[in-house]
Design a protein around this motif. Sequence first.
Motif, PDB file in Angstrom:
ATOM      1  N   TRP A 118      -6.836  -9.356  -9.486  1.00 44.39           N
ATOM      2  CA  TRP A 118      -5.477  -9.409 -10.664  1.00 44.39           C
ATOM      3  C   TRP A 118      -4.672  -8.203 -10.908  1.00 44.39           C
ATOM      4  O   TRP A 118      -3.365  -9.128 -11.383  1.00 44.39           O
ATOM      5  CB  TRP A 118      -6.732  -9.519 -11.705  1.00 44.39           C
ATOM      6  CG  TRP A 118      -7.517 -10.359 -12.068  1.00 44.39           C
ATOM      7  CD1 TRP A 118      -9.097 -10.804 -11.578  1.00 44.39           C
ATOM      8  CD2 TRP A 118      -7.561 -11.951 -12.278  1.00 44.39           C
ATOM      9  NE1 TRP A 118      -9.613 -11.772 -12.189  1.00 44.39           N
ATOM     10  CE2 TRP A 118      -8.456 -12.679 -12.482  1.00 44.39           C
ATOM     11  CE3 TRP A 118      -6.178 -11.930 -12.499  1.00 44.39           C
ATOM     12  CZ2 TRP A 118      -8.643 -13.916 -12.988  1.00 44.39           C
ATOM     13  CZ3 TRP A 118      -5.917 -13.725 -12.839  1.00 44.39           C
ATOM     14  CH2 TRP A 118      -7.399 -14.743 -13.234  1.00 44.39           C
ATOM     15  N   ARG A 119      -5.123  -7.405 -10.214  1.00 46.39           N
ATOM     16  CA  ARG A 119      -4.114  -6.108 -10.210  1.00 46.39           C
ATOM     17  C   ARG A 119      -2.808  -6.695  -9.716  1.00 46.39           C
ATOM     18  O   ARG A 119      -1.410  -6.339  -9.875  1.00 46.39           O
ATOM     19  CB  ARG A 119      -4.175  -4.524  -9.058  1.00 46.39           C
ATOM     20  CG  ARG A 119      -5.343  -3.753 -10.309  1.00 46.39           C
ATOM     21  CD  ARG A 119      -4.276  -2.934 -11.011  1.00 46.39           C
ATOM     22  NE  ARG A 119      -5.006  -2.133 -11.993  1.00 46.39           N
ATOM     23  CZ  ARG A 119      -5.199  -1.657 -12.183  1.00 46.39           C
ATOM     24  NH1 ARG A 119      -5.159  -0.505 -11.011  1.00 46.39           N
ATOM     25  NH2 ARG A 119      -5.617  -0.659 -13.219  1.00 46.39           N
TER      26      ARG A 119
ATOM     27  N   VAL B 130     -25.200  -3.628  -7.325  1.00 49.35           N
ATOM     28  CA  VAL B 130     -24.220  -3.345  -5.851  1.00 49.35           C
ATOM     29  C   VAL B 130     -23.313  -4.796  -5.778  1.00 49.35           C
ATOM     30  O   VAL B 130     -22.307  -4.625  -5.813  1.00 49.35           O
ATOM     31  CB  VAL B 130     -25.213  -3.626  -4.947  1.00 49.35           C
ATOM     32  CG1 VAL B 130     -24.424  -3.439  -3.342  1.00 49.35           C
ATOM     33  CG2 VAL B 130     -26.109  -2.039  -4.685  1.00 49.35           C
ATOM     34  N   GLY B 131     -24.180  -5.938  -5.628  1.00 49.12           N
ATOM     35  CA  GLY B 131     -23.355  -7.294  -6.018  1.00 49.12           C
ATOM     36  C   GLY B 131     -22.741  -7.163  -6.877  1.00 49.12           C
ATOM     37  O   GLY B 131     -21.228  -7.439  -6.639  1.00 49.12           O
ATOM     38  N   ALA B 132     -22.695  -6.573  -8.242  1.00 48.67           N
ATOM     39  CA  ALA B 132     -22.384  -7.369  -9.209  1.00 48.67           C
ATOM     40  C   ALA B 132     -20.904  -5.686  -9.281  1.00 48.67           C
ATOM     41  O   ALA B 132     -19.561  -6.347  -9.171  1.00 48.67           O
ATOM     42  CB  ALA B 132     -22.356  -6.178 -10.580  1.00 48.67           C
TER      43      ALA B 132
ATOM     44  N   PRO C 197     -30.378  -4.156  -5.785  1.00 50.14           N
ATOM     45  CA  PRO C 197     -28.945  -5.712  -5.430  1.00 50.14           C
ATOM     46  C   PRO C 197     -28.062  -6.055  -6.118  1.00 50.14           C
ATOM     47  O   PRO C 197     -27.106  -6.172  -6.032  1.00 50.14           O
ATOM     48  CB  PRO C 197     -30.193  -6.355  -4.810  1.00 50.14           C
ATOM     49  CG  PRO C 197     -31.529  -5.878  -4.214  1.00 50.14           C
ATOM     50  CD  PRO C 197     -31.737  -4.878  -5.612  1.00 50.14           C
ATOM     51  N   PHE C 198     -28.811  -6.760  -7.531  1.00 51.95           N
ATOM     52  CA  PHE C 198     -27.842  -6.690  -8.252  1.00 51.95           C
ATOM     53  C   PHE C 198     -26.478  -5.907  -9.188  1.00 51.95           C
ATOM     54  O   PHE C 198     -25.450  -6.432  -8.924  1.00 51.95           O
ATOM     55  CB  PHE C 198     -28.853  -7.673  -9.717  1.00 51.95           C
ATOM     56  CG  PHE C 198     -28.130  -7.474 -10.668  1.00 51.95           C
ATOM     57  CD1 PHE C 198     -28.249  -8.934 -11.111  1.00 51.95           C
ATOM     58  CD2 PHE C 198     -27.398  -6.603 -11.570  1.00 51.95           C
ATOM     59  CE1 PHE C 198     -27.032  -9.947 -12.318  1.00 51.95           C
ATOM     60  CE2 PHE C 198     -26.739  -7.188 -13.014  1.00 51.95           C
ATOM     61  CZ  PHE C 198     -26.338  -9.123 -13.057  1.00 51.95           C
TER      62      PHE C 198
ATOM     63  N   ARG D  54     -36.762  -3.248  -6.769  1.00 54.93           N
ATOM     64  CA  ARG D  54     -35.651  -4.356  -6.308  1.00 54.93           C
ATOM     65  C   ARG D  54     -35.516  -4.839  -5.903  1.00 54.93           C
ATOM     66  O   ARG D  54     -33.764  -5.603  -5.738  1.00 54.93           O
ATOM     67  CB  ARG D  54     -36.928  -4.496  -5.082  1.00 54.93           C
ATOM     68  CG  ARG D  54     -36.741  -5.053  -3.699  1.00 54.93           C
ATOM     69  CD  ARG D  54     -38.257  -5.702  -3.313  1.00 54.93           C
ATOM     70  NE  ARG D  54     -39.725  -4.415  -3.194  1.00 54.93           N
ATOM     71  CZ  ARG D  54     -40.720  -4.823  -3.140  1.00 54.93           C
ATOM     72  NH1 ARG D  54     -40.867  -6.661  -3.517  1.00 54.93           N
ATOM     73  NH2 ARG D  54     -41.745  -3.722  -3.274  1.00 54.93           N
ATOM     74  N   PHE D  55     -35.491  -5.562  -7.477  1.00 55.20           N
ATOM     75  CA  PHE D  55     -34.118  -6.511  -7.819  1.00 55.20           C
ATOM     76  C   PHE D  55     -32.602  -5.890  -8.443  1.00 55.20           C
ATOM     77  O   PHE D  55     -31.693  -6.460  -8.295  1.00 55.20           O
ATOM     78  CB  PHE D  55     -34.904  -7.617  -8.735  1.00 55.20           C
ATOM     79  CG  PHE D  55     -34.469  -8.859  -8.867  1.00 55.20           C
ATOM     80  CD1 PHE D  55     -33.790  -9.576  -9.128  1.00 55.20           C
ATOM     81  CD2 PHE D  55     -33.198  -8.696 -10.476  1.00 55.20           C
ATOM     82  CE1 PHE D  55     -32.750 -10.369  -9.776  1.00 55.20           C
ATOM     83  CE2 PHE D  55     -32.533  -9.230 -11.163  1.00 55.20           C
ATOM     84  CZ  PHE D  55     -31.926 -10.501 -10.916  1.00 55.20           C
TER      85      PHE D  55
ATOM     86  N   VAL E 243     -19.336  -4.703  -6.709  1.00 52.61           N
ATOM     87  CA  VAL E 243     -18.862  -5.806  -4.825  1.00 52.61           C
ATOM     88  C   VAL E 243     -17.678  -6.061  -5.572  1.00 52.61           C
ATOM     89  O   VAL E 243     -16.217  -6.860  -5.573  1.00 52.61           O
ATOM     90  CB  VAL E 243     -19.370  -5.752  -3.750  1.00 52.61           C
ATOM     91  CG1 VAL E 243     -18.686  -6.312  -2.925  1.00 52.61           C
ATOM     92  CG2 VAL E 243     -20.128  -4.718  -3.365  1.00 52.61           C
ATOM     93  N   ALA E 244     -18.333  -7.523  -6.972  1.00 57.48           N
ATOM     94  CA  ALA E 244     -17.762  -7.963  -7.614  1.00 57.48           C
ATOM     95  C   ALA E 244     -16.869  -7.952  -8.786  1.00 57.48           C
ATOM     96  O   ALA E 244     -14.963  -8.029  -8.089  1.00 57.48           O
ATOM     97  CB  ALA E 244     -17.994  -9.375  -8.187  1.00 57.48           C
ATOM     98  N   PHE E 245     -17.051  -6.643  -8.580  1.00 62.17           N
ATOM     99  CA  PHE E 245     -16.098  -5.851  -9.865  1.00 62.17           C
ATOM    100  C   PHE E 245     -14.623  -5.419  -9.247  1.00 62.17           C
ATOM    101  O   PHE E 245     -13.654  -5.779  -9.281  1.00 62.17           O
ATOM    102  CB  PHE E 245     -16.648  -5.018 -10.847  1.00 62.17           C
ATOM    103  CG  PHE E 245     -15.832  -3.990 -11.446  1.00 62.17           C
ATOM    104  CD1 PHE E 245     -15.660  -4.404 -12.435  1.00 62.17           C
ATOM    105  CD2 PHE E 245     -15.548  -2.867 -11.169  1.00 62.17           C
ATOM    106  CE1 PHE E 245     -14.732  -3.851 -13.870  1.00 62.17           C
ATOM    107  CE2 PHE E 245     -14.909  -2.098 -11.784  1.00 62.17           C
ATOM    108  CZ  PHE E 245     -14.165  -2.527 -13.224  1.00 62.17           C
TER     109      PHE E 245
ATOM    110  N   SER F 112     -12.340  -8.370  -7.554  1.00 62.63           N
ATOM    111  CA  SER F 112     -12.138  -8.921  -9.003  1.00 62.63           C
ATOM    112  C   SER F 112     -11.130  -8.170  -9.091  1.00 62.63           C
ATOM    113  O   SER F 112      -9.381  -8.353  -9.553  1.00 62.63           O
ATOM    114  CB  SER F 112     -12.750  -9.395 -10.315  1.00 62.63           C
ATOM    115  OG  SER F 112     -12.925  -7.898 -10.757  1.00 62.63           O
TER     116      SER F 112
END
Lengths: 576, 576
Positions: free
Chosen positions: A28-29, A15-17, A12-13, A8-9, A19-21, A24
């Motif tokens: 940056w591209r 998924v969040g990572a 989401p961690f 459960r932790f 999306v942010a990836f 980014s």
Amino acid sequence: MRFLIRMRFILPFLVGAFVAFLASIAYWRSNCQPITTKLKPRGAYTHAASSANASWQKIPCIINGNRRNPVDCRVEPSNEVFLPFSFIARYFEITGKIETDKKSLNAEKFFNWQHSYAKLILPKLPYESDGIFMSFDNYNVEVRDRVKCISAIEGVPVSSQWSTSGHVYPVQVAQFGLSHYSKNISEERPRHRLVANFERDFDFDVPRGSYAERIEDSEKELWVLNFSAPVNYTSPGIPIPFPDTGEPYVIFGVKFYRHGAISFHLEVQETERTTYELIYACGADTISTQGNRVIYGLGSCSEWNYLVRDVYVDLIKGLNLYYKKSSKKDKIRFNMARMRIQQAELHGRGLLDGLTLASSAHSELFEKAADWLVRSQDTVGGWPVTVKRKLGSVELEPPWYSAMAQGQAMSTLIRAYKRLKNHKYLQAAVKALDLFSKSSEAGGISAVFMNKFVWFEEYPTNPPSFVLNGFIYALLGLYDVKTVADGNDAERSGKLFDTGVESLKALLPLYDTGSGSVYDLRHFTLKGPPNLARWDYHSTHITQLQVMNSIHPDPVFADFAERWAQYMKGQRADHN
Amino acid sequence: MRFLIRMRFILPFLVGAFVAFLASIAYWRSNCQPITTKLKPRGAYTHAASSANASWQKIPCIINGNRRNPVDCRVEPSNEVFLPFSFIARYFEITGKIETDKKSLNAEKFFNWQHSYAKLILPKLPYESDGIFMSFDNYNVEVRDRVKCISAIEGVPVSSQWSTSGHVYPVQVAQFGLSHYSKNISEERPRHRLVANFERDFDFDVPRGSYAERIEDSEKELWVLNFSAPVNYTSPGIPIPFPDTGEPYVIFGVKFYRHGAISFHLEVQETERTTYELIYACGADTISTQGNRVIYGLGSCSEWNYLVRDVYVDLIKGLNLYYKKSSKKDKIRFNMARMRIQQAELHGRGLLDGLTLASSAHSELFEKAADWLVRSQDTVGGWPVTVKRKLGSVELEPPWYSAMAQGQAMSTLIRAYKRLKNHKYLQAAVKALDLFSKSSEAGGISAVFMNKFVWFEEYPTNPPSFVLNGFIYALLGLYDVKTVADGNDAERSGKLFDTGVESLKALLPLYDTGSGSVYDLRHFTLKGPPNLARWDYHSTHITQLQVMNSIHPDPVFADFAERWAQYMKGQRADHN
């Protein structure tokens, strides 16, 4: 259960990572480019293959071991090093600038690299003794900085070279004459516009207190204006209005009973409108300036003065004189947007013979130069230079003669003779030969290179300087005389010419540096550094050799002219 | 509750996103730089102030109007244009490369711009007739490409210049001698290591069928090895093992009864280990190569041969000969990582006098050169050159003499006399003077510039070529003789020297191009382009003038040397 809690932790961690990836990468591209830090092996790329967006870095360029003043260079990943043109220009004396390619669709820019700042102007060939002189149709002697003004007394340039007070330099007079002679051939015929003509009644008003009438002049056998007005040109005189045309030349005859002046009111439109007064007045002072007034002396003016004046040039020479005195740094350049003659104004008592505007007056100015040469030739046939000349460590004390002056004068006089059919010109040209047989040491113009090769000296220094361009000008003068004179005169000039040609063919290689030419051989006579010819002298050398090859075809002249022209494009002679 | 559930999801999501965000920043920061596309307005920056991240665009450079081959340049927003060094290098013949500043903390890179590829090496001054010759202690004649090999018959270089079949070129012999003489002074004393000495018993094994014993040689009055082994060097001979040292020179005396050879087994460690055999064998063939065997002829070998050989040089000269024949493009360079002499091997019947390894053998090689000069001088005192020489369009038919050969031979011989105290050297040096009084046309070496200045010709062409460096070498030879010889000989050489010095002082300016020097005056005699001196000749000129100023101080020598040195840093003489 602990697994589920962990999931459960973690889910989401992740998924969040993720999306942010993605975000980014997208950011940056669009905003950065990769840095390539590893240097590629030397020679792995050709330099043309690197893209304009390739990364580049600063690199100091150490020039010949001088670590104190590195040049700010760039290096691309290909290891191609780029040097700033500002450095190259200084180091090699190259010129260049960014220009726009007007032919391209997008007005693309390019950098225009010029090895030589001078242009090589081909002379009109074959050379003829009554034709265009070399490429002098491109010369404009009067606008040169070292021409102080055109004297209204002599009708020829006054030089400020080597003496700011001014002296009439025979070389300059001849070049003035030859350039106008050549332009008279190459340019279109002048447009004339009559401003006033006294063959019929004039239509301008004569102010109260002044007086004017048409009379027939017995000397000139034509109708002229007899006038009387306040002599002081600060008081109103008799105004003659001018049409609004762009012609710069005024041509007129004038004669005064003791004192008087004719002035021209000139309106100049630049950032603001200014009015100047250009005055030709009785008096010995060649040129002077008082605020907005420029005054040219006419000398003693009780004889008819036949004036042919470029009012633009006359005004600007005067103003520059003024600005020079008031230590203004920049001289006025000869591109004033708009200058207009508003009116002429007569002062004093005298006669005026017509008043004409002209687009040019080459034949008249040429004749003025030729007449000055006839008038000023001295008893030994020379035109003495009256100022001291320093050539490196050697000084010429005045008066001295110049083989270049003799030669250029001869070229002028021969053309005057051919054109005007007056023998006085031919006689003066022939008389000018005398000095060629007199050595520099004895006050003449002839030197000898190592007891063998006779040289006619532009500057008859001791030891000799063997200036190249002046010598060839002397040869051209000799050629002109030999071509046009008869009998003994032709023979004398012919022999001098042949002797000189042999010297030129023999010594020409000594002027070749493999990447340009030397101006003279002072390094040989004085054991100093060679006096390299700047590009405009180098291009003169080439033009002269082309002309020499036209009148005396020889592979030496042809080959050297061709190779020296290549030097102007950065070619060099081979090294071993 | 829903809030808690939501938080349970959102919190890890945010933590994950934040961690990925930080990671992406860290990654991209280290791998990319921002793209700047907007051009800054003209003149808004000085070029030095532009940041390394300013945008950088391509711009074509049109060179002297040649639109077909634009150079791929760059421009920065300041409008500073950057030119690729590859273009500059080609256009101006400049050298440069990226180097690492070893003194800087971060091993920063810089671009090292060198106007001249040649280094100016100051000669040791004052010049002395028994001292280092100019800067010849920096020369290494034997490794030059144009040295085919060092003859084992003559002990001096064989030149492949102007004739690939090879000839002994007296200039090269003298330079070989002078360089070893100079190194003998400037370098540390050689290290010697005895490999075999027959004053006592030897400790190597003699194979069955061969034979070896110590005997006392009546001629040399010392103990030598008398040996007999299969004459064919493809069969095993008598092996003499070598210690594993880095010394390149082997020194030994050898003598054969008719046929025989001494060979050296060399192991070379490069990408792989290879064994070569270097053979000195009776026979007239100077050098030949058969696969891994390089064979030097000893000539007729029934007299004692005293050999001083650099086995590295001998091997590589032979291999290059082989690779040249087999049309391999690259020659082997003299930097083989590791070469080791495994053993020597004796073949045939003969005597061996010791066997020594040495780190250098300058005094021995110098003596070989001096002895060759004494031995090879002809009846008129010259060393004739036996090959045809082309100088531009002019040819020298063999045999011909060279003032440079005479001069350099004299410098060698005078040093040999001073060092070895044998009058034969002085006699040969004095005898070499004779040709200086004989004109080139009459088969001598002396020419005259314009009936006035005597010149000693490196190449006695017709018309004369007036080569500068060879002339000064001749003067140095004359100086050496005049300093060391007595009476009439000193006077003769002194007069020739003085005459030459006057010519040099007078004509030196003609070699000055204002940015370098010319090699000769063929442009004057042949009316062609000047034959510019490449930088290594130019630097030789400077060194020579420094030496001349040491033995005959004169401002001309000092000034020209100084100015010419500035030319190597891109300085030029002034133009007018």
